[in-house]
Design a protein around this motif. Structure first.
Motif, PDB file in Angstrom:
ATOM      1  N   ARG A   1     -73.114  -8.785  -2.024  1.00  0.00           N
ATOM      2  CA  ARG A   1     -73.034 -10.225  -1.830  1.00  0.00           C
ATOM      3  C   ARG A   1     -74.072 -10.698  -0.819  1.00  0.00           C
ATOM      4  NH1 ARG A   1     -67.264  -9.351  -1.121  1.00  0.00           N
ATOM      5  NH2 ARG A   1     -67.403 -10.181   0.997  1.00  0.00           N
ATOM      6  N   THR A   2     -74.688 -11.833  -1.125  1.00  0.00           N
ATOM      7  CA  THR A   2     -75.617 -12.500  -0.208  1.00  0.00           C
ATOM      8  C   THR A   2     -75.103 -13.906   0.036  1.00  0.00           C
ATOM      9  OG1 THR A   2     -77.498 -11.247  -1.084  1.00  0.00           O
ATOM     10  CG2 THR A   2     -77.984 -13.245   0.190  1.00  0.00           C
ATOM     11  N   THR A   3     -74.774 -14.228   1.276  1.00  0.00           N
ATOM     12  CA  THR A   3     -74.230 -15.550   1.592  1.00  0.00           C
ATOM     13  C   THR A   3     -75.320 -16.611   1.462  1.00  0.00           C
ATOM     14  OG1 THR A   3     -72.577 -14.618   3.080  1.00  0.00           O
ATOM     15  CG2 THR A   3     -73.113 -16.947   3.361  1.00  0.00           C
ATOM     16  N   LEU A   4     -74.997 -17.679   0.733  1.00  0.00           N
ATOM     17  CA  LEU A   4     -75.917 -18.790   0.545  1.00  0.00           C
ATOM     18  C   LEU A   4     -75.550 -19.992   1.408  1.00  0.00           C
ATOM     19  CD1 LEU A   4     -76.195 -18.767  -3.369  1.00  0.00           C
ATOM     20  CD2 LEU A   4     -77.530 -17.439  -1.710  1.00  0.00           C
ATOM     21  N   LEU A   5     -74.236 -20.288   1.509  1.00  0.00           N
ATOM     22  CA  LEU A   5     -73.775 -21.504   2.176  1.00  0.00           C
ATOM     23  C   LEU A   5     -72.581 -21.212   3.082  1.00  0.00           C
ATOM     24  CD1 LEU A   5     -73.728 -23.898  -0.932  1.00  0.00           C
ATOM     25  CD2 LEU A   5     -75.480 -23.845   0.854  1.00  0.00           C
ATOM     26  N   ASP A   6     -72.521 -21.918   4.194  1.00  0.00           N
ATOM     27  CA  ASP A   6     -71.360 -21.902   5.080  1.00  0.00           C
ATOM     28  C   ASP A   6     -70.614 -23.223   4.929  1.00  0.00           C
ATOM     29  OD1 ASP A   6     -71.483 -19.397   6.751  1.00  0.00           O
ATOM     30  OD2 ASP A   6     -73.491 -20.183   7.161  1.00  0.00           O
ATOM     31  N   VAL A   7     -69.286 -23.149   4.785  1.00  0.00           N
ATOM     32  CA  VAL A   7     -68.453 -24.339   4.623  1.00  0.00           C
ATOM     33  C   VAL A   7     -67.521 -24.426   5.823  1.00  0.00           C
ATOM     34  CG1 VAL A   7     -66.853 -25.567   3.122  1.00  0.00           C
ATOM     35  CG2 VAL A   7     -68.549 -24.010   2.127  1.00  0.00           C
ATOM     36  N   ALA A   8     -67.588 -25.542   6.531  1.00  0.00           N
ATOM     37  CA  ALA A   8     -66.789 -25.696   7.747  1.00  0.00           C
ATOM     38  C   ALA A   8     -65.308 -25.805   7.418  1.00  0.00           C
ATOM     39  CB  ALA A   8     -67.243 -26.938   8.512  1.00  0.00           C
ATOM     40  N   GLY A   9     -64.455 -25.540   8.422  1.00  0.00           N
ATOM     41  CA  GLY A   9     -63.016 -25.553   8.221  1.00  0.00           C
ATOM     42  C   GLY A   9     -62.448 -26.913   7.906  1.00  0.00           C
ATOM     43  N   THR A  10     -63.191 -27.994   8.183  1.00  0.00           N
ATOM     44  CA  THR A  10     -62.710 -29.332   7.877  1.00  0.00           C
ATOM     45  C   THR A  10     -63.047 -29.767   6.457  1.00  0.00           C
ATOM     46  OG1 THR A  10     -64.761 -30.220   8.809  1.00  0.00           O
ATOM     47  CG2 THR A  10     -62.851 -30.099  10.270  1.00  0.00           C
ATOM     48  N   THR A  11     -63.778 -28.949   5.743  1.00  0.00           N
ATOM     49  CA  THR A  11     -64.233 -29.296   4.394  1.00  0.00           C
ATOM     50  C   THR A  11     -63.622 -28.354   3.368  1.00  0.00           C
ATOM     51  OG1 THR A  11     -66.346 -30.132   5.218  1.00  0.00           O
ATOM     52  CG2 THR A  11     -66.258 -29.550   2.898  1.00  0.00           C
ATOM     53  N   SER A  12     -63.140 -28.918   2.262  1.00  0.00           N
ATOM     54  CA  SER A  12     -62.673 -28.124   1.125  1.00  0.00           C
ATOM     55  C   SER A  12     -63.780 -28.108   0.085  1.00  0.00           C
ATOM     56  CB  SER A  12     -61.414 -28.735   0.512  1.00  0.00           C
ATOM     57  OG  SER A  12     -60.379 -28.781   1.465  1.00  0.00           O
ATOM     58  N   LEU A  13     -64.061 -26.953  -0.480  1.00  0.00           N
ATOM     59  CA  LEU A  13     -65.097 -26.847  -1.500  1.00  0.00           C
ATOM     60  C   LEU A  13     -64.736 -25.734  -2.462  1.00  0.00           C
ATOM     61  CD1 LEU A  13     -67.862 -27.817  -2.540  1.00  0.00           C
ATOM     62  CD2 LEU A  13     -68.916 -26.080  -1.075  1.00  0.00           C
ATOM     63  N   GLY A  14     -64.698 -26.059  -3.745  1.00  0.00           N
ATOM     64  CA  GLY A  14     -64.394 -25.068  -4.769  1.00  0.00           C
ATOM     65  C   GLY A  14     -65.434 -25.110  -5.869  1.00  0.00           C
ATOM     66  N   ILE A  15     -65.983 -23.949  -6.221  1.00  0.00           N
ATOM     67  CA  ILE A  15     -66.923 -23.839  -7.334  1.00  0.00           C
ATOM     68  C   ILE A  15     -66.114 -23.780  -8.621  1.00  0.00           C
ATOM     69  CG2 ILE A  15     -68.795 -22.506  -8.368  1.00  0.00           C
ATOM     70  CD1 ILE A  15     -69.515 -23.693  -5.692  1.00  0.00           C
TER      71      ILE A  15
END
Length: 511
Positions: A162-176
């Motif tokens: 795995r190669t991390t592309l994006l960091d999502v903060a704890g205040t944000t919900s994000l689902g692919i």
């Protein structure tokens, strides 16, 4: 047991206080709501209806139970609007389409300093996008602060690197939701604020920006078509809600995107009720191009249980008006009946057996289940095998084999399944090395493995082992733990950088 079981135990006292009129500490409410809302979106997008039922039950206790709410509409499934809707092309002979004005990009994630464009360009068959949810080691399980929770979006090779592309903060919900292998963008849904509604559209994996599509009310992502268009089921706001003021309506937000797709009727029917009477999810079918060009293909209904987008992204499987199945050619926008689809209510559409062939399962007189591949292109049906138990998940592996989910638990957990492989007319289970108290929940097949969350549903008999996400090799059955949802004494947690404990892993295979 549910995906948020350990959260429920931490807020029971506060829920009881709410029902007796006592005040709930603001920090408890804020922390709990943030954690529940974030995990609910990620599980909704990943799990579909199964996750929605388990998670919404907990979310209902912590949000609806703590505030005065208007009475929600009685219907669970939205009704298609009869109001004005943009008219667009319905086939290749119509040269023009309506153009939507897409929303301004919203920053939902922070890009890592890696050559994202080059990495994505090199991705092909077997590659996936992975959302890894993490909690800070040592953080309080009673009140989860925004800084104690985060997720990352990573690119995963067929062999698991795995190669991390994006960091999502704890205040944000994000689902692919969906991704075409090698593409720099993905279909996604998210929320940048605990109290805000869901935003859905196209996520740029290079910048972390989400370009919203302007949906009128309820919307569910169905995938990305081979044409490059994102596909959505859409319904306008009902008239009775439109008449409410903004404050009252804000408490009646639509269902999370994706939570009603592939609905299991057995999950929502009243005890002792008839699952064949559960309505199908209905709305209008929108195909939205990257530049906002819209094709509105009219009113449709989704089939039960089946994720409607074909693996090759060229077809959509829909519920026909006569109760059968119809296929939509997404390239031409044309619809045709599928003659080989079963009409017996006892049969099930379990998943996909080929690039555009649905896996149909029907019970036989001897108790076995007949597995057929029903092609959407020509309507033909081909017998593949028989199974000793029902099947509810299926995905072609690209080498002639089909990944399956075997339903082995009693109700209410007969809407989850354990991994298996269909090869040369035989079904082989992949759980021989599992504990008798381990069972799969959702299943994703990609990169030579099945990815599943163990013990997300508990039938109330015996016991269940801890909840965790695992990878199961499709050839050897070897099982590797990738994430632990529950902190347990004596259990080796999956920790990254000695700071973050991994609590969830969601895999979206590249089409």
């Amino acid at each position: 047991m549910t995906d948020l079981g350990h959260l429920l135990s931490s807020v029971e006292q506060n829920v009881e206080q709410a029902h007796t009129g006592a005040a709930t500490p603001a920090e408890v409410l804020a922390g709990t709501r943030a954690t529940v809302r974030r995990r609910r979106l990620l599980r909704h997008v990943r799990d579909g209806a199964t996750g929605a039922l388990a998670v919404v039950a907990v979310a209902g206790l912590t949000t609806w139970g703590l505030q005065a709410r208007p009475t929600p509409p009685a219907d669970v499934v939205p009704t298609p609007s009869t109001g004005p809707t943009p008219t667009a092309t319905t086939g290749p002979d119509v040269p023009e389409s309506v153009a939507l004005t897409l929303g301004a990009p919203v920053q939902v994630a922070t890009p890592r300093d890696v050559p994202v464009a080059d990495l994505l360009a090199a991705a092909g068959p077997g590659w996936s996008l992975v959302t890894v949810t993490q909690e800070r080691v040592g953080a309080s399980q009673d009140v989860m602060q925004p800084g104690d929770l985060r997720s990352v979006i990573a690119l995963m090779s067929p062999t698991g690197e795995r190669t991390t592309l994006l960091d999502v903060a704890g205040t944000t919900s994000l689902g692919i939701v969906d991704w075409r292998a090698g593409a720099p963008v993905a279909q996604a849904s998210g929320s940048v604020d605990v109290d805000a509604g869901f935003v859905s559209g196209t996520l740029d994996l290079r910048t972390g920006q989400l370009t919203p599509v302007p949906f009128p009310w309820v919307h569910h992502a169905l995938g990305t078509a081979a044409t490059g268009e994102s596909v959505w089921l859409v319904a306008e706001m009902p008239a009775d809600l439109a008449a409410l003021d903004d404050e009252a309506r804000s408490h009646l937000r639509p269902a999370a995107p994706g939570s009603m797709v592939a609905l299991d009727p057995e999950s929502v029917v009243e005890p002792g009720g008839d699952p064949t009477t559960v309505p199908h999810l209905a709305g209008r079918l929108w195909l939205v191009a990257p530049d906002g060009a819209l094709r509105d293909l009219g009113d449709v209904s989704l089939p039960h249980r089946l994720p409607p987008m074909s693996p090759d992204g060229r077809w959509l499987a829909l519920q026909a008006p006569d109760g059968g199945l119809q296929g939509v050619d997404l390239r031409a926008g044309t619809t045709r009946p599928v003659a080989g689809a079963p009409t017996d209510p006892a049969c099930r559409l379990a998943g996909w057996a080929g690039a555009h062939a649905v896996l149909s399962t029907c019970p036989g007189a001897d108790g076995a289940w007949q597995l057929d591949a029903v092609d959407l292109a020509d309507g033909g049906a081909t017998r593949l095998a028989t199974s000793d138990v029902p099947v509810r998940d299926a995905w072609p592996l690209g080498d002639g084999r089909v990944g399956l989910g075997r339903v082995v638990l009693p109700a209410p957990c007969d809407v989850v399944s354990d991994p298996a492989v269909l090869q040369d007319g035989a079904v082989r289970s992949l759980t021989d090395a599992w504990s008798p108290y381990d069972h799969g929940t959702w299943l994703t097949f990609t990169g030579g493995a099945a990815w599943t969350s163990l013990n997300g549903c508990y039938p109330g008999t015996g016991r269940a082992d801890p909840q965790r996400d695992v990878r199961v090799d499709l050839t050897t059955g070897e099982t590797s733990t990738l994430a632990w949802l529950e902190p347990r004494r004596g259990v080796e947690q999956v920790v990254e950088d000695d700071v973050w404990r991994v609590t969830g892993l969601s895999v979206v295979p590249g089409r």
